[in-house]
Scaffold this motif. Structure first.
Motif, mmCIF file in Angstrom:
data_model
loop_
_atom_site.group_PDB
_atom_site.id
_atom_site.type_symbol
_atom_site.label_atom_id
_atom_site.label_comp_id
_atom_site.label_asym_id
_atom_site.label_seq_id
_atom_site.Cartn_x
_atom_site.Cartn_y
_atom_site.Cartn_z
ATOM 1 N N ALA A 131 4.373 10.118 9.814
ATOM 2 C CA ALA A 131 5.820 9.947 9.648
ATOM 3 C C ALA A 131 6.572 10.724 10.721
ATOM 4 O O ALA A 131 7.516 10.207 11.338
ATOM 5 N N TRP A 132 6.151 11.955 10.968
ATOM 6 C CA TRP A 132 6.820 12.757 11.991
ATOM 7 C C TRP A 132 6.528 12.211 13.385
ATOM 8 O O TRP A 132 7.379 12.281 14.269
ATOM 9 N N GLN A 133 5.336 11.667 13.575
ATOM 10 C CA GLN A 133 5.014 11.062 14.869
ATOM 11 C C GLN A 133 5.888 9.826 15.096
ATOM 12 O O GLN A 133 6.377 9.602 16.207
ATOM 13 N N ALA A 134 6.097 9.027 14.060
ATOM 14 C CA ALA A 134 6.970 7.851 14.173
ATOM 15 C C ALA A 134 8.404 8.288 14.481
ATOM 16 O O ALA A 134 9.072 7.695 15.340
ATOM 17 N N THR A 135 8.868 9.329 13.813
ATOM 18 C CA THR A 135 10.206 9.859 14.069
ATOM 19 C C THR A 135 10.320 10.354 15.504
ATOM 20 O O THR A 135 11.320 10.103 16.185
ATOM 21 N N THR A 136 9.281 11.035 15.969
ATOM 22 C CA THR A 136 9.267 11.519 17.352
ATOM 23 C C THR A 136 9.310 10.348 18.326
ATOM 24 O O THR A 136 10.046 10.378 19.315
ATOM 25 N N GLY A 137 8.542 9.305 18.040
ATOM 26 C CA GLY A 137 8.553 8.120 18.891
ATOM 27 C C GLY A 137 9.933 7.498 18.975
ATOM 28 O O GLY A 137 10.389 7.106 20.057
ATOM 29 N N MET A 138 10.591 7.406 17.842
ATOM 30 C CA MET A 138 11.955 6.858 17.831
ATOM 31 C C MET A 138 12.901 7.755 18.623
ATOM 32 O O MET A 138 13.709 7.270 19.408
ATOM 33 N N GLY A 139 12.784 9.057 18.429
ATOM 34 C CA GLY A 139 13.677 10.006 19.088
ATOM 35 C C GLY A 139 13.473 10.094 20.590
ATOM 36 O O GLY A 139 14.398 10.387 21.335
ATOM 37 N N THR A 140 12.252 9.840 21.026
ATOM 38 C CA THR A 140 11.956 9.944 22.459
ATOM 39 C C THR A 140 11.978 8.588 23.151
ATOM 40 O O THR A 140 11.654 8.492 24.331
ATOM 41 N N GLY A 141 12.337 7.549 22.423
ATOM 42 C CA GLY A 141 12.445 6.219 23.024
ATOM 43 C C GLY A 141 11.111 5.560 23.278
ATOM 44 O O GLY A 141 10.974 4.799 24.238
ATOM 45 N N ALA B 137 11.145 17.042 19.488
ATOM 46 C CA ALA B 137 12.590 17.304 19.488
ATOM 47 C C ALA B 137 13.064 17.762 20.863
ATOM 48 O O ALA B 137 14.225 17.581 21.215
ATOM 49 N N LYS B 138 12.151 18.344 21.638
ATOM 50 C CA LYS B 138 12.483 18.785 22.997
ATOM 51 C C LYS B 138 12.177 17.698 24.024
ATOM 52 O O LYS B 138 12.200 17.952 25.221
ATOM 53 N N TYR B 139 11.864 16.495 23.549
ATOM 54 C CA TYR B 139 11.520 15.343 24.397
ATOM 55 C C TYR B 139 10.291 15.600 25.262
ATOM 56 O O TYR B 139 10.150 15.031 26.328
ATOM 57 N N ASP B 140 9.411 16.438 24.779
ATOM 58 C CA ASP B 140 8.135 16.699 25.442
ATOM 59 C C ASP B 140 7.117 15.735 24.838
ATOM 60 O O ASP B 140 6.351 16.082 23.936
ATOM 61 N N VAL B 141 7.125 14.515 25.335
ATOM 62 C CA VAL B 141 6.308 13.446 24.759
ATOM 63 C C VAL B 141 4.818 13.770 24.840
ATOM 64 O O VAL B 141 4.087 13.618 23.862
#
Length: 169
Positions: free
Chosen positions: A148-158, A116-120
């Protein structure tokens, strides 16, 4: 205090608080985290955590305290609070206890917050460790949540590669 009694008198949390069973109240709030998240009842979930007196939390069993810290941190994220202090506290407790299942939960929360903080790279590190532990424990439910959360993070961080990879698995 009277407001709390009126608000929670008719439910299990109210019973636990009135009977000074903070440990059971926090365990119940944590066990309901999937309800808070899937039903969008974030404020209700946070209210359950926030009605537990902070000064009494240290007396709670470490495993219950760590779960509550990780779960509250995730709910806080939905309200715009990107602090990972609580989730990292849960990681520390899990390490201290040597509780790998608890560590999976805490690492997953840290990964979600880092994303969520874009810390990929931070998110990837937390997710990688959590996935490895979930596989070792053969915990398919935890693994599905992490992915699922990793996929969401991937989407959110581009990062469509990470999102697709985690989502497909």
């Amino acid at each position: 205090l009277e407001f709390r009694r009126v608000l929670f008198r008719s439910n299990a949390l109210g019973w636990d608080l009135e009977n000074h069973d903070l440990e059971r109240a926090l365990a119940l709030a944590s066990s309901l985290q999937p309800v808070w998240l899937t039903r969008g009842r974030i404020l209700e979930g946070l209210a359950w955590f926030h009605t537990c007196p902070d000064d009494e939390v240290p007396a709670v069993a470490p495993v219950v305290r760590a779960r509550a810290l990780a779960d509250e941190a995730v709910l806080n994220l939905y309200m715009g609070d990107q602090s990972s202090t609580r989730a990292l506290g849960a990681v520390a407790i899990a390490h201290e206890l040597g509780d790998r299942a608890l560590l999976v939960r805490a690492l997953t929360a840290c990964g979600y917050i880092a994303g969520a903080k874009y810390d990929v790279s931070g998110a990837a590190g937390f997710y990688t460790e959590a996935i490895e532990l979930a596989r070792e424990l053969d915990d398919k439910w935890a693994l599905s949540q992490i992915l699922a959360w990793q996929a969401t993070t991937g989407m959110g961080t581009g990062d469509p590669v990470i999102a697709a990879s985690a989502g497909e698995e």
